[in-house]
Design an enzyme around this catalytic site. Structure first.
Site, PDB file in Angstrom:
ATOM      1  N   TYR A  29       0.795  -1.232   0.000  1.00 22.18           N
ATOM      2  CA  TYR A  29       0.000   0.000   0.000  1.00 22.18           C
ATOM      3  C   TYR A  29       0.827   1.282   0.000  1.00 22.18           C
ATOM      4  O   TYR A  29       0.524   2.214  -0.753  1.00 22.18           O
ATOM      5  CB  TYR A  29      -1.000  -0.025   1.157  1.00 22.18           C
ATOM      6  N   GLU A  55      -8.549  -7.045   4.524  1.00 20.96           N
ATOM      7  CA  GLU A  55      -7.778  -8.111   3.898  1.00 20.96           C
ATOM      8  C   GLU A  55      -7.042  -8.967   4.924  1.00 20.96           C
ATOM      9  O   GLU A  55      -6.909 -10.183   4.748  1.00 20.96           O
ATOM     10  CB  GLU A  55      -6.816  -7.513   2.869  1.00 20.96           C
ATOM     11  N   TYR A  78     -14.259 -17.924  -7.167  1.00 20.35           N
ATOM     12  CA  TYR A  78     -13.177 -18.232  -8.112  1.00 20.35           C
ATOM     13  C   TYR A  78     -11.903 -18.580  -7.354  1.00 20.35           C
ATOM     14  O   TYR A  78     -11.791 -18.375  -6.135  1.00 20.35           O
ATOM     15  CB  TYR A  78     -12.909 -17.037  -9.032  1.00 20.35           C
ATOM     16  N   SER A  96     -13.440 -18.984 -12.399  1.00 19.69           N
ATOM     17  CA  SER A  96     -14.556 -19.404 -11.570  1.00 19.69           C
ATOM     18  C   SER A  96     -14.523 -20.912 -11.367  1.00 19.69           C
ATOM     19  O   SER A  96     -14.135 -21.675 -12.258  1.00 19.69           O
ATOM     20  CB  SER A  96     -15.889 -19.021 -12.227  1.00 19.69           C
ATOM     21  N   GLY A  98     -21.451 -17.198 -23.256  1.00 22.42           N
ATOM     22  CA  GLY A  98     -20.110 -17.752 -23.438  1.00 22.42           C
ATOM     23  C   GLY A  98     -19.605 -18.467 -22.205  1.00 22.42           C
ATOM     24  O   GLY A  98     -20.325 -19.231 -21.552  1.00 22.42           O
ATOM     25  N   LEU A 150     -20.964 -18.849 -18.147  1.00 19.50           N
ATOM     26  CA  LEU A 150     -21.827 -19.823 -17.474  1.00 19.50           C
ATOM     27  C   LEU A 150     -21.110 -20.547 -16.334  1.00 19.50           C
ATOM     28  O   LEU A 150     -21.765 -21.202 -15.509  1.00 19.50           O
ATOM     29  CB  LEU A 150     -22.376 -20.841 -18.473  1.00 19.50           C
ATOM     30  N   THR A 151     -19.780 -20.449 -16.233  1.00 19.91           N
ATOM     31  CA  THR A 151     -19.042 -21.275 -15.271  1.00 19.91           C
ATOM     32  C   THR A 151     -19.483 -21.064 -13.814  1.00 19.91           C
ATOM     33  O   THR A 151     -19.761 -22.046 -13.124  1.00 19.91           O
ATOM     34  CB  THR A 151     -17.523 -21.094 -15.422  1.00 19.91           C
ATOM     35  N   PHE A 203     -15.723 -10.554 -15.542  1.00 12.71           N
ATOM     36  CA  PHE A 203     -14.484 -11.300 -15.700  1.00 12.71           C
ATOM     37  C   PHE A 203     -13.412 -10.287 -16.093  1.00 12.71           C
ATOM     38  O   PHE A 203     -13.321  -9.871 -17.249  1.00 12.71           O
ATOM     39  CB  PHE A 203     -14.617 -12.372 -16.788  1.00 12.71           C
ATOM     40  N   GLY A 204     -12.606  -9.871 -15.124  1.00 12.81           N
ATOM     41  CA  GLY A 204     -11.619  -8.821 -15.373  1.00 12.81           C
ATOM     42  C   GLY A 204     -11.949  -7.604 -14.530  1.00 12.81           C
ATOM     43  O   GLY A 204     -12.811  -7.652 -13.650  1.00 12.81           O
TER      44      GLY A 204
END
Length: 417
Positions: A95, A137, A190, A209, A276, A279-280, A398-399
């Site tokens: 940090y 965290e 994930y 995921s 695409g 779906l996971t 995703f990202g």
């Protein structure tokens, strides 16, 4: 806490950040990687080259400045961001490095306009926000290590099986090399995979995921091969995994993480919509609902180009076949002749609101969706038009996270500590 004068100064920089935010974050990453090249082992290089990470950080800094007098409006995303940081191995010592380079970037881009007073105010504000992340965290690291089968850092997993699910998606079944137990996870979460690729200077870390239900002796990730397309670079990790990772090989995984999870306390109807490889996480949720809440009505909708690239279809249909409460629909926008002959899909084209209203029994349901950004923007717009309650809309990027509506400043992700 920040004093009134500091808050006033930060608020005064909002118009400047709106204009120069991306320039500041571009400069920030240049400075960061020059002074600390070891951090290239953490950051996603593809997102860097496409400008996604710079834009996400600029949006986050802008949102922080806008809401500096009421940080509670952006703090709900802290836990989501902290999950990503924990999965990447971000630590408290990172940090100060980030803060130093962010202030230097502000000074470089704004020049004389970045007075000592402004820089000091931002230093104080960054310190307050960083301490929140560090605290959240630290708790996550402890929880990850102390849970049954848990660990911190990266743990070796052997590829027990490699299964081709479609022309572009392959599943990897993973068991721990040490033979120990594995941590359970929430459907939708994930894992991070750390990869050293021969010939590459840096380590790569990617999130995938978990595509199977919890409670099994393995983890499963289903990876889409990302070949280079137009201006989009090749996905180095996904291509390497498809071509070179085989049964018996080792992958290094972080413990499961993520805030896009199934609410198992809800008993109302549930709708899963994917595009695409999106779906996971939803397949994991579907399996869980079907087993733990067999009376809950489920609508599962998946969009793909055609049957050649449609993964995990048989698994979803097996769930539907054993439960009268599960309805499944397939949408292909580029069906093959074989798809047409087999009548392998329910609609040809794209998902739209009139069709959704026809097949979904009620809008008083929980909606979960995941897929390409434009796909999710269209869905989000449709659900809002249908007056689906905001609290019932759940989605996963995703990202680097972004916004599904241009004015939604709350949907941001800080992609550095």
């Amino acid at each position: 806490m920040l004093n009134d004068q500091t808050i006033k100064i930060i608020k005064s920089t909002v118009p400047v950040l709106e204009k120069h935010g991306t320039d500041i974050t571009k400069r920030f990453y240049q400075l960061l990687f020059t002074s600390h090249p070891e951090l290239l082992n953490i950051f996603n290089h593809a997102n860097q080259s496409q400008g996604k990470q710079q834009t996400a950080l600029a949006n986050a800094v802008y949102a922080a400045a806008q809401n500096i007098d009421k940080l509670e409006t952006i703090l709900p995303v802290v836990k989501q961001i902290a999950h990503k940081h924990r999965s990447l191995g971000i630590k408290a010592e990172h940090y100060p490095i980030v803060g130093q380079n962010l202030l230097a970037a502000i000074k470089d881009v704004l020049g004389d306009a970045a007075t000592e007073e402004i820089l000091q105010a931002w230093a104080e504000a960054y310190g307050v926000i960083a301490n929140v992340f560090i605290g959240v965290e630290a708790e996550m690291y402890q929880q990850s290590e102390r849970q049954k089968g848990g660990w911190t850092g990266f743990r070796g997993f052997r590829v027990k099986n490699k299964v081709k699910e479609s022309d572009v998606i392959t599943s990897f079944y993973l068991v721990p090399e040490d033979g120990g137990a594995i941590a359970s996870f929430e459907p939708g979460q994930y894992v991070s995979v750390k990869m050293e690729i021969p010939g590459e200077a840096n380590t790569y870390i990617r999130q995938y995921s978990l595509s199977d239900a919890p409670g099994k002796p393995h983890y499963r990730i289903s990876v889409k091969r990302e070949d280079a397309v137009l201006s989009k670079p090749e996905g180095k990790v996904s291509v390497y995994m498809h071509e070179h990772i085989n049964q018996g090989d080792t992958l290094w995984l972080s413990a499961p993480a993520g805030e896009f999870i199934l609410d198992q306390q809800d008993i109302r109807p549930i709708v899963f919509i994917s595009g695409g490889v999106g779906l996971t996480p939803l397949v994991s949720m579907l399996e869980t609902v079907a087993d733990s809440q067999p009376e809950r009505h489920v609508t599962f909708i998946h969009a793909a180009q055609n049957g050649d690239v449609h993964a995990l279809r048989q698994q979803v249909e097996k769930v539907a076949n054993r439960s009268r409460q599960v309805s499944v629909y397939w949408c292909y926008d580029k069906p093959t002749d074989r798809d047409r002959e087999k009548k392998a899909y329910d609609i040809e084209g794209y998902i739209d609101l009139p069709w959704l209203q026809k097949i979904i029994p009620t809008k008083e349901a929980s909606f979960y969706f995941c897929g390409p950004v434009q796909f999710m923007k269209t869905l989000y717009s449709s659900l809002k038009e249908w007056n689906v309650a905001a609290a019932d809309i759940h989605y996963e990027f995703f990202g680097p996270s972004g916004s599904l509506e241009e004015t939604d400043g709350a949907q941001v992700e800080v992609v550095v500590p």
